[in-house]
Scaffold this motif. Sequence first.
Motif, short mmCIF file in Angstrom:
data_model
loop_
_atom_site.label_atom_id
_atom_site.label_comp_id
_atom_site.label_asym_id
_atom_site.label_seq_id
_atom_site.Cartn_x
_atom_site.Cartn_y
_atom_site.Cartn_z
N HIS A 103 0.85 -1.20 0.00
CA HIS A 103 0.00 0.00 0.00
C HIS A 103 0.89 1.26 0.00
O HIS A 103 0.65 2.21 -0.74
N LEU A 104 1.93 1.22 0.82
CA LEU A 104 2.84 2.38 0.90
C LEU A 104 3.49 2.64 -0.46
O LEU A 104 3.55 3.77 -0.94
N ALA A 105 3.95 1.54 -1.08
CA ALA A 105 4.64 1.68 -2.37
C ALA A 105 3.71 2.20 -3.46
O ALA A 105 4.17 2.79 -4.45
N GLY A 106 2.38 1.99 -3.28
CA GLY A 106 1.43 2.47 -4.29
C GLY A 106 0.77 3.78 -3.88
O GLY A 106 -0.17 4.23 -4.56
N SER A 107 1.22 4.39 -2.80
CA SER A 107 0.52 5.59 -2.30
C SER A 107 0.76 6.81 -3.19
O SER A 107 1.88 7.05 -3.66
N LEU A 153 11.03 5.78 5.40
CA LEU A 153 10.05 5.34 4.40
C LEU A 153 10.42 5.71 2.97
O LEU A 153 9.93 5.11 2.02
N LEU A 154 11.32 6.71 2.82
CA LEU A 154 11.63 7.24 1.49
C LEU A 154 11.93 6.18 0.43
O LEU A 154 11.39 6.26 -0.68
N THR A 163 11.50 21.28 10.05
CA THR A 163 11.64 19.87 9.63
C THR A 163 12.16 19.79 8.19
O THR A 163 12.89 18.87 7.86
N ARG A 164 11.79 20.76 7.37
CA ARG A 164 12.23 20.71 5.97
C ARG A 164 13.75 20.69 5.88
O ARG A 164 14.35 19.98 5.08
N GLU A 165 14.37 21.52 6.73
CA GLU A 165 15.84 21.63 6.74
C GLU A 165 16.48 20.31 7.15
O GLU A 165 17.66 20.08 6.88
N GLU A 166 15.74 19.45 7.85
CA GLU A 166 16.30 18.18 8.31
C GLU A 166 16.18 17.07 7.27
O GLU A 166 16.75 16.00 7.44
N LEU A 167 15.40 17.34 6.21
CA LEU A 167 15.18 16.29 5.21
C LEU A 167 16.21 16.38 4.09
O LEU A 167 16.64 17.49 3.73
N PRO A 168 16.59 15.24 3.50
CA PRO A 168 17.51 15.30 2.35
C PRO A 168 16.74 15.83 1.14
O PRO A 168 15.50 15.87 1.17
N PRO A 169 17.43 16.20 0.05
CA PRO A 169 16.69 16.58 -1.16
C PRO A 169 15.84 15.39 -1.62
O PRO A 169 16.31 14.26 -1.61
N LEU A 170 14.59 15.67 -1.97
CA LEU A 170 13.66 14.58 -2.30
C LEU A 170 13.17 14.72 -3.73
O LEU A 170 12.90 15.84 -4.17
N PRO A 171 12.95 13.60 -4.42
CA PRO A 171 12.28 13.71 -5.73
C PRO A 171 10.78 13.97 -5.55
O PRO A 171 10.14 14.59 -6.40
N GLN A 172 10.22 13.54 -4.42
CA GLN A 172 8.77 13.65 -4.21
C GLN A 172 8.34 15.11 -4.01
O GLN A 172 9.08 15.88 -3.38
N PRO A 173 7.15 15.48 -4.50
CA PRO A 173 6.62 16.82 -4.21
C PRO A 173 6.37 16.95 -2.70
O PRO A 173 5.73 16.09 -2.11
N LEU A 174 6.89 18.03 -2.12
CA LEU A 174 6.78 18.22 -0.67
C LEU A 174 5.85 19.40 -0.38
O LEU A 174 6.02 20.48 -0.96
N LEU A 175 4.90 19.17 0.51
CA LEU A 175 3.95 20.24 0.88
C LEU A 175 3.92 20.40 2.38
O LEU A 175 4.22 19.47 3.13
#
Length: 301
Positions: free
Chosen positions: A60-64, A83-84, A102-114
């Motif tokens: 389910h997570l992989a298809g979210s 989970l990334l 929290t944004r500053e603590e995350l690595p660069p992500l391909p996913q859209p972040l809101l």
Amino acid sequence: MNITVLGCGAIGQLWLAGLVRQGHNVQGWLRVPQSSCTVDVVTPQGEIVQLQLPANNALHLAGSDLLLVTLKAWQVSGAIRTLLPQLRADCAILLLHNGLGTREELPPLPQPLLQGITTHAAYRSDGGSIIHVYNGTTRIGPLTPNAQSISHLAEVLHDALPDVAWHNNIAASCWIKLASNCVINPLTAVYDCRNGEIEQYIDQIEALCREVAMVMDREGYHTSYESLLFYVGQTIKSTAGNTSSMLQDIRAQRHTEIDYISGYLVRRARVHGLSVPENQRLYELIKQKEDHYGRLGDGMS
Ligand code: KPL
């Protein structure tokens, strides 16, 4: 939509209940893996919603299409990092928590972040049910450029748990909300009182708002001390009967979000060479309270 709700506390359960009602394919995700999660919500109208939903299902997570993160700020980056590797590159990640940083603590992500901010109020009763006391508003908006095109998400979420509005400049809204959290959360925790009772500490409220307005201005979010003071005053009035989330955490001897509220303000002030003594003082007082019960055996959850 296929949706995973990360964190099944009070706000997480409100979303799970609303999203299921709209026919979405929803699961919860718990820190300690379980095959199902309980939703037990009493709505502001007194309706009881009791559901057993799937949880921690890797397929389910992989298809979210959406990962809705309702964790406390200090839990967010660790949980998302874990989970990334299992998320699709186009799975939108929506952060819904108090405070900033929290944004500053995350690595660069391909996913859209809101990011989202909400004024819904809910708490867990002694019996374990989630009491949804106040139907608020949730504002969401893009933190990364690839999230700018998914404003339709606001409509989907609005149908599940109204009201939801899209804000292109969500960072500015988060800073304004940060002002009320810098005032209400630590003051209610220090004086051990409901939100409305801090109105008597007007000198402190004014000093805190002055400091937040100064830092916001340096961050490029134009505001005035007067408008922040007005906004914070309105929030105190409209949530007068609430026990703030920080006071709830302190009473339950849990880790608070102070590092992402006053702590974030103090860190940004330092970057700009500004001094924010009242926020610094409250930050230290809350850290002392956390350290105290940390030494008593730590009830962190
Ligand atoms: O967001 C809140 C919280 O308790 O965390 C406020 C605005 C203070 C309302 O209680």
